[in-house]
Design an enzyme around this catalytic site. Structure first.
Site, PDB file in Angstrom:
ATOM      1  CE  LYS A 116      -3.925  -2.253   2.144  1.00  0.00           C
ATOM      2  NZ  LYS A 116      -4.511  -2.759   3.389  1.00  0.00           N
ATOM      3  CD  GLN A 167      -3.514  -4.405   6.577  1.00  0.00           C
ATOM      4  OE1 GLN A 167      -3.354  -3.451   5.826  1.00  0.00           O
ATOM      5  NE2 GLN A 167      -4.207  -5.472   6.212  1.00  0.00           N
ATOM      6  CG  ASP A 213     -10.116   0.036   5.032  1.00  0.00           C
ATOM      7  OD1 ASP A 213     -10.040  -0.243   3.826  1.00  0.00           O
ATOM      8  OD2 ASP A 213      -9.517  -0.602   5.920  1.00  0.00           O
TER       9      ASP A 213
END
Ligand code: NAP
Length: 298
Positions: A54, A98, A121
């Site tokens: 990422k 994460q 997200d």
């Protein structure tokens, strides 16, 4: 094989190139780069790989990347304090924690602490609620990427029967909301669904997000259906190999005989997830900086 193979890798590369173009114009208008902060707690090897890729993809798009690696034994308070700092930092447009977090941490509380304006997200209650209400907001990356592939393949989805297998917060539920917003007739199947093959057989669109290797068979599909395989499962290695093969939740060989189009694993939905994360970060950056972005630009 009769199905067309949907090339998610190529689509994702094009999306990333578009994001890079708009990231450059954003930098000129805002006088700063768009920025993504990724928080990793602990040393899960798979999560480390995701976080590294990422960060690399963010830099390649001309955006700023902020990586925060915290020790496995980080306290809830310390993690929340970091989220507060990132929420307040004007250089940070997107915050991604994460998941999964180590067991002693309260994942829900951590996600809820993220400022919804930076929730790239799409997992905060505000983002989830806005999606359900049909209001603009940040949408989880994997389902949004899957929807992009579907629209690219089929054009209008209006009136089509869609079956989403899986009802997770990350994939199944937002996927169903997105398809509903496109005026599909949506069925959400899960582990308690009766006669799943029969349910799947009605669908013009099948999205499999189950986490069970090669579960959906070609014999379950309506001929010509479009199949999006979200699953990423690693099989046990065959003798002599160090790693097992990656497969999806769909039995590709039999499904490709019946479907009209299908995403492969790897090279289908997987590459879309990071590309949409970059897209979401840039969309958030425009909103956060008050810089206009043409509708449907990304
Ligand atoms: P998850 O949270 O484990 O959810 C799985 C869902 O599948 C649950 O709703 C479960 O039903 C349902 N299910 C399990 N067994 C079933 C069965 N036999 N029949 C019907 N439904 C069944 O998984 P997830 O996070 O949504 O991820 C799903 C898959 O997508 C995994 O393979 C994951 O690795 C992959 N994934 C890929 C990406 C990507 O970038 N491509 C991103 C995220 C996830 P219940 O709710 O009843 O338990």
């Amino acid at each position: 094989m009769s199905a067309a193979v949907i090339d998610g890798k190529a689509f994702a590369a094009t999306l990333r190139a578009t994001v890079a173009e708009y990231a450059a114009t954003f930098e000129q208008s805002a006088g700063r780069k768009a920025g993504l902060a990724v928080v990793l707690v602990g040393e899960d090897p798979a999560s480390e790989v995701y976080v590294r890729s990422k960060g690399k993809a963010t830099l390649e798009c001309g955006m700023a990347s902020f990586e925060h690696k915290l020790a496995e034994d980080t306290s809830q308070e310390a993690l929340l304090a970091l989220i507060d700092r990132l929420n307040a930092d004007p250089a940070v447009d997107g915050i991604l924690v994460q998941l999964p977090l180590p067991k002693h941490l309260d994942e829900q509380a951590v996600v809820e602490r993220i400022n919804p304006a930076k929730d790239v997200d799409g997992l905060t209650p505000v983002s989830t609620g806005r999606l359900a209400l049909g209001l603009p907001g940040l949408v989880p990356c994997t389902p949004l990427g899957s929807l992009m592939l579907l629209k690219d393949r089929l054009g209008s989805l209006s009136g089509l029967d869609a079956v989403v297998i899986g009802r997770s917060i990350l994939v199944g539920k937002p996927m169903a909301q997105l398809l509903l917003a496109e005026s599909c007739t949506v069925t959400i199947a899960h582990s308690r669904t009766k006669d799943l093959p029969d349910v799947v057989r009605r669908a013009d669109i099948v999205v499999a997000a189950v986490g069970r290797p090669e579960m959906v068979k070609g014999s379950w599909l309506k001929p010509g259906a479009t199949v999006i395989d979200v699953g990423i499962n690693r099989l046990a290695p065959v003798e002599g190999a160090s790693k097992g093969r990656l497969v999806g939740d769909v039995d590709f060989a039999s499904a490709a005989e019946v479907a009209g189009a299908i995403t492969p694993v790897p090279g289908g939905v997987g590459p879309m997830t990071i590309a949409v994360l970059l897209r979401n970060t840039l969309v958030a950056a425009h909103r956060n900086a008050g810089v206009a972005l043409a509708k449907d630009a990304l």
